[in-house]
Scaffold this motif. Structure first.
Motif, PDB file in Angstrom:
ATOM      1  N   SER A  75       1.063  -1.345  -0.474  1.00  0.00           N
ATOM      2  CA  SER A  75       0.319  -0.172  -0.147  1.00  0.00           C
ATOM      3  C   SER A  75       1.112   0.667  -0.216  1.00  0.00           C
ATOM      4  CB  SER A  75      -0.984  -0.155   1.178  1.00  0.00           C
ATOM      5  OG  SER A  75      -0.228   0.384   2.483  1.00  0.00           O
ATOM      6  N   ASP A  76       0.542   2.346  -0.280  1.00  0.00           N
ATOM      7  CA  ASP A  76       0.959   3.774  -0.228  1.00  0.00           C
ATOM      8  C   ASP A  76       1.438   4.317   1.095  1.00  0.00           C
ATOM      9  OD1 ASP A  76       0.301   4.204  -2.580  1.00  0.00           O
ATOM     10  OD2 ASP A  76      -1.103   6.045  -2.460  1.00  0.00           O
ATOM     11  N   GLU A  77       0.961   3.811   2.159  1.00  0.00           N
ATOM     12  CA  GLU A  77       0.941   4.063   3.793  1.00  0.00           C
ATOM     13  C   GLU A  77       2.611   2.957   3.783  1.00  0.00           C
ATOM     14  OE1 GLU A  77      -2.441   4.773   2.754  1.00  0.00           O
ATOM     15  OE2 GLU A  77      -1.751   2.649   2.689  1.00  0.00           O
ATOM     16  N   GLU A  78       2.218   1.897   3.514  1.00  0.00           N
ATOM     17  CA  GLU A  78       3.422   0.591   3.599  1.00  0.00           C
ATOM     18  C   GLU A  78       5.399   1.153   3.436  1.00  0.00           C
ATOM     19  OE1 GLU A  78       1.351  -3.840   4.122  1.00  0.00           O
ATOM     20  OE2 GLU A  78       1.281  -2.949   2.088  1.00  0.00           O
ATOM     21  N   ILE A  79       4.325   1.984   1.380  1.00  0.00           N
ATOM     22  CA  ILE A  79       5.888   2.217   0.413  1.00  0.00           C
ATOM     23  C   ILE A  79       6.407   3.235   1.557  1.00  0.00           C
ATOM     24  CG2 ILE A  79       6.429   3.090  -1.402  1.00  0.00           C
ATOM     25  CD1 ILE A  79       4.223   1.146  -2.318  1.00  0.00           C
ATOM     26  N   SER A  80       5.154   4.120   1.951  1.00  0.00           N
ATOM     27  CA  SER A  80       6.051   5.427   2.800  1.00  0.00           C
ATOM     28  C   SER A  80       7.006   5.442   3.808  1.00  0.00           C
ATOM     29  CB  SER A  80       4.622   6.647   3.224  1.00  0.00           C
ATOM     30  OG  SER A  80       4.313   6.846   2.051  1.00  0.00           O
ATOM     31  N   ALA A  81       6.148   4.364   4.805  1.00  0.00           N
ATOM     32  CA  ALA A  81       6.999   3.898   6.110  1.00  0.00           C
ATOM     33  C   ALA A  81       8.308   3.506   5.950  1.00  0.00           C
ATOM     34  CB  ALA A  81       6.090   2.863   6.978  1.00  0.00           C
ATOM     35  N   MET A  82       8.638   2.622   4.588  1.00  0.00           N
ATOM     36  CA  MET A  82       9.257   2.098   4.133  1.00  0.00           C
ATOM     37  C   MET A  82      10.814   2.848   4.010  1.00  0.00           C
ATOM     38  SD  MET A  82       8.687  -1.291   2.428  1.00  0.00           S
ATOM     39  CE  MET A  82       9.868  -2.512   2.614  1.00  0.00           C
ATOM     40  N   ALA A  83      10.160   3.674   3.157  1.00  0.00           N
ATOM     41  CA  ALA A  83      10.624   5.175   2.228  1.00  0.00           C
ATOM     42  C   ALA A  83      11.251   6.127   3.212  1.00  0.00           C
ATOM     43  CB  ALA A  83      10.398   5.814   1.853  1.00  0.00           C
ATOM     44  N   GLU A  84      10.372   6.156   4.874  1.00  0.00           N
ATOM     45  CA  GLU A  84      10.835   6.553   6.114  1.00  0.00           C
ATOM     46  C   GLU A  84      11.840   6.552   6.356  1.00  0.00           C
ATOM     47  OE1 GLU A  84       7.073   8.141   8.366  1.00  0.00           O
ATOM     48  OE2 GLU A  84       6.527   9.292   6.377  1.00  0.00           O
ATOM     49  N   LEU A  85      11.324   4.985   7.143  1.00  0.00           N
ATOM     50  CA  LEU A  85      12.903   4.384   7.833  1.00  0.00           C
ATOM     51  C   LEU A  85      14.124   4.222   7.212  1.00  0.00           C
ATOM     52  CD1 LEU A  85      13.942   2.599  10.896  1.00  0.00           C
ATOM     53  CD2 LEU A  85      12.858   0.748   9.546  1.00  0.00           C
ATOM     54  N   GLY A  86      14.079   4.347   5.930  1.00  0.00           N
ATOM     55  CA  GLY A  86      15.832   4.058   5.216  1.00  0.00           C
ATOM     56  C   GLY A  86      15.940   5.195   5.183  1.00  0.00           C
ATOM     57  N   ALA A  87      15.406   6.186   4.599  1.00  0.00           N
ATOM     58  CA  ALA A  87      16.201   7.758   4.987  1.00  0.00           C
ATOM     59  C   ALA A  87      16.840   8.240   6.228  1.00  0.00           C
ATOM     60  CB  ALA A  87      14.701   8.591   5.000  1.00  0.00           C
ATOM     61  N   GLU A  88      15.415   7.598   7.185  1.00  0.00           N
ATOM     62  CA  GLU A  88      16.262   7.970   8.504  1.00  0.00           C
ATOM     63  C   GLU A  88      17.189   7.220   8.938  1.00  0.00           C
ATOM     64  OE1 GLU A  88      15.295   5.980  13.349  1.00  0.00           O
ATOM     65  OE2 GLU A  88      13.785   6.968  11.057  1.00  0.00           O
ATOM     66  N   ARG A  89      18.000   6.011   7.898  1.00  0.00           N
ATOM     67  CA  ARG A  89      19.002   5.593   8.964  1.00  0.00           C
ATOM     68  C   ARG A  89      19.839   5.610   8.004  1.00  0.00           C
ATOM     69  NH1 ARG A  89      17.854   2.403  13.654  1.00  0.00           N
ATOM     70  NH2 ARG A  89      20.307   1.661  12.427  1.00  0.00           N
ATOM     71  N   GLY A  90      19.540   5.769   6.704  1.00  0.00           N
ATOM     72  CA  GLY A  90      20.338   5.885   5.544  1.00  0.00           C
ATOM     73  C   GLY A  90      20.782   4.237   4.737  1.00  0.00           C
ATOM     74  N   ILE A  91      19.866   4.234   4.324  1.00  0.00           N
ATOM     75  CA  ILE A  91      19.499   2.563   3.647  1.00  0.00           C
ATOM     76  C   ILE A  91      18.825   2.840   2.872  1.00  0.00           C
ATOM     77  CG2 ILE A  91      18.816   0.241   4.229  1.00  0.00           C
ATOM     78  CD1 ILE A  91      19.253   1.101   7.166  1.00  0.00           C
ATOM     79  N   GLU A  92      19.733   1.991   1.893  1.00  0.00           N
ATOM     80  CA  GLU A  92      18.882   2.036   0.225  1.00  0.00           C
ATOM     81  C   GLU A  92      18.000   0.943   0.218  1.00  0.00           C
ATOM     82  OE1 GLU A  92      20.163   0.346  -4.096  1.00  0.00           O
ATOM     83  OE2 GLU A  92      21.614   2.127  -2.697  1.00  0.00           O
ATOM     84  N   VAL A  93      16.582   1.592   0.117  1.00  0.00           N
ATOM     85  CA  VAL A  93      15.114   0.684  -0.151  1.00  0.00           C
ATOM     86  C   VAL A  93      14.911  -0.091  -1.413  1.00  0.00           C
ATOM     87  CG1 VAL A  93      12.837   0.742   0.674  1.00  0.00           C
ATOM     88  CG2 VAL A  93      14.230   1.682   1.846  1.00  0.00           C
ATOM     89  N   ASN A  94      14.987  -1.050  -1.611  1.00  0.00           N
ATOM     90  CA  ASN A  94      15.047  -1.639  -3.276  1.00  0.00           C
ATOM     91  C   ASN A  94      13.678  -2.190  -3.456  1.00  0.00           C
ATOM     92  OD1 ASN A  94      15.814  -3.998  -5.200  1.00  0.00           O
ATOM     93  ND2 ASN A  94      16.589  -2.182  -5.846  1.00  0.00           N
ATOM     94  N   LEU A  95      12.928  -2.674  -4.128  1.00  0.00           N
ATOM     95  CA  LEU A  95      10.724  -2.274  -5.158  1.00  0.00           C
ATOM     96  C   LEU A  95      11.290  -3.239  -5.846  1.00  0.00           C
ATOM     97  CD1 LEU A  95       9.370  -0.209  -2.474  1.00  0.00           C
ATOM     98  CD2 LEU A  95      10.660  -1.993  -2.042  1.00  0.00           C
ATOM     99  N   PHE A  96      11.023  -4.446  -5.830  1.00  0.00           N
ATOM    100  CA  PHE A  96      10.702  -5.262  -7.114  1.00  0.00           C
ATOM    101  C   PHE A  96       9.422  -4.263  -7.656  1.00  0.00           C
ATOM    102  CE2 PHE A  96      12.539  -9.372  -8.359  1.00  0.00           C
ATOM    103  CZ  PHE A  96      12.092  -9.196  -9.481  1.00  0.00           C
ATOM    104  N   LEU A  97       9.706  -4.502  -8.597  1.00  0.00           N
ATOM    105  CA  LEU A  97       8.762  -3.891 -10.911  1.00  0.00           C
ATOM    106  C   LEU A  97       8.032  -4.854 -10.622  1.00  0.00           C
ATOM    107  CD1 LEU A  97      10.614  -1.749 -12.901  1.00  0.00           C
ATOM    108  CD2 LEU A  97       9.394  -0.962 -10.350  1.00  0.00           C
TER     109      LEU A  97
END
Length: 309
Positions: A75-97
């Protein structure tokens, strides 16, 4: 009759020598590191949070996580949550297309994995593009691509500004990449980082390294459906020959969780934690066998597809 020496000389003239004793790669990531850990099958924000928590507990630096179920399964909320945590921790978050042949109505992917990640028809390529646009709008800056045509389309969309110029395009292990000439083709098509065959020898990995400057992604512990190898004691030689390299920590004897979801309960989270533990085991072994490869990097990475929020 052409001799073996003649064939090897021909390959060398073409810029793809057949290597017997692999040279040491002097290439490094932007921060000076020879290798990084990638934790795959991080299927949602709860799994990502579990991976980060376990990495902190064990002192394992995790620079990239990747997901296999696809953008369309979040969901949008799940993607946004992953993006926020990745940005906070400096982690590349890679998603399959996008959708893929293995989940489609066609029959070939049911009998061979060789086409499992392919996009069947132009409409499926368009669906991959739709996933890419949506993920980028929600802050993701790293995408996992399983189809060569889709890869080239995404390269063009990056070039014309439709997609962010710094977007990382990571090729899937389901797209066979087992030699230097193929690595060079993938790079020309727009790949940013290359998932290579799980069973390549160290000299073969060196041949890929000689053909491209892009990071190499290699499963050090391989899921059963990709071979099931455990290559911990090869890690030092792999990094020496293939740096810069992402060491991917898969798991043997683990269930296939694609597509993931709440129906699987805590299994994805526990698998994520165990992958981090495997990375800790490898890091300890590498520190024992070659401490120089695990020296702290010289600066904060500038070459990661960290989410933008």
């Amino acid at each position: 009759m052409t001799s073996l020496a003649d064939l090897h000389a021909l390959m060398a003239r073409l810029g793809h020598p057949v290597l017997q004793a692999p040279p040491v790669s002097g290439a490094r990531f932007a921060d000076g590191a020879a290798y990084r850990f990638e934790i795959p099958s991080v299927e949602g924000p709860e799994v990502l949070a579990a991976v980060v928590e376990e990495a902190d507990r064990l002192g394992v630096p995790v620079h990239r996580t990747s997901q296999g179920s696809g953008v369309m399964m979040l969901s949008d909320e799940e993607i946004s949550a992953m993006a926020e945590l990745g940005a906070e921790r400096g982690i590349e978050v890679n998603l399959f297309l996008g959708p893929r042949a293995a989940w489609d109505t066609g029959g070939q992917a049911k009998v061979t994995q060789a086409v499992g990640a392919a996009a069947r028809g132009n409409a499926m390529v368009a669906a991959c593009v739709a996933d890419a646009l949506r993920a980028c709008e929600l802050g993701i800056r790293s995408l996992l691509v399983g189809d060569l045509g889709a890869l080239e389309v995404l390269r063009r969309l990056k070039a014309d500004g439709t997609l962010p110029a710094g977007l990382v395009l990571k090729t899937s292990v389901l797209v066979p990449l087992t030699n230097g000439p193929t690595a060079a083709v993938f790079e020309r098509l727009g790949a940013s980082t290359l998932n290579v065959g799980t069973d390549l020898t160290v000299p073969q990995l060196a041949e890929v390294r000689a053909a491209t400057s892009l990071p190499i992604d290699l499963y050090l512990e391989v899921p059963d459906d990709q071979g099931g190898f455990v290559r911990f004691y090869e890690a030092v030689e792999i990094v020496r020959a293939a740096a810069p390299v992402y060491l991917k920590m898969g798991l043997r004897n683990a269930p296939n969780i694609y597509p993931s979801g709440g129906h699987l309960g805590v299994i994805p989270k526990e698998l994520g934690r165990e992958r981090v533990r495997r990375a800790a085991l490898v890091r300890r072994l590498m520190e024992q066998l070659d401490p120089g490869l695990t020296e702290p990097p010289s600066g904060r990475p500038t070459d990661l597809g960290v989410p933008v929020v």
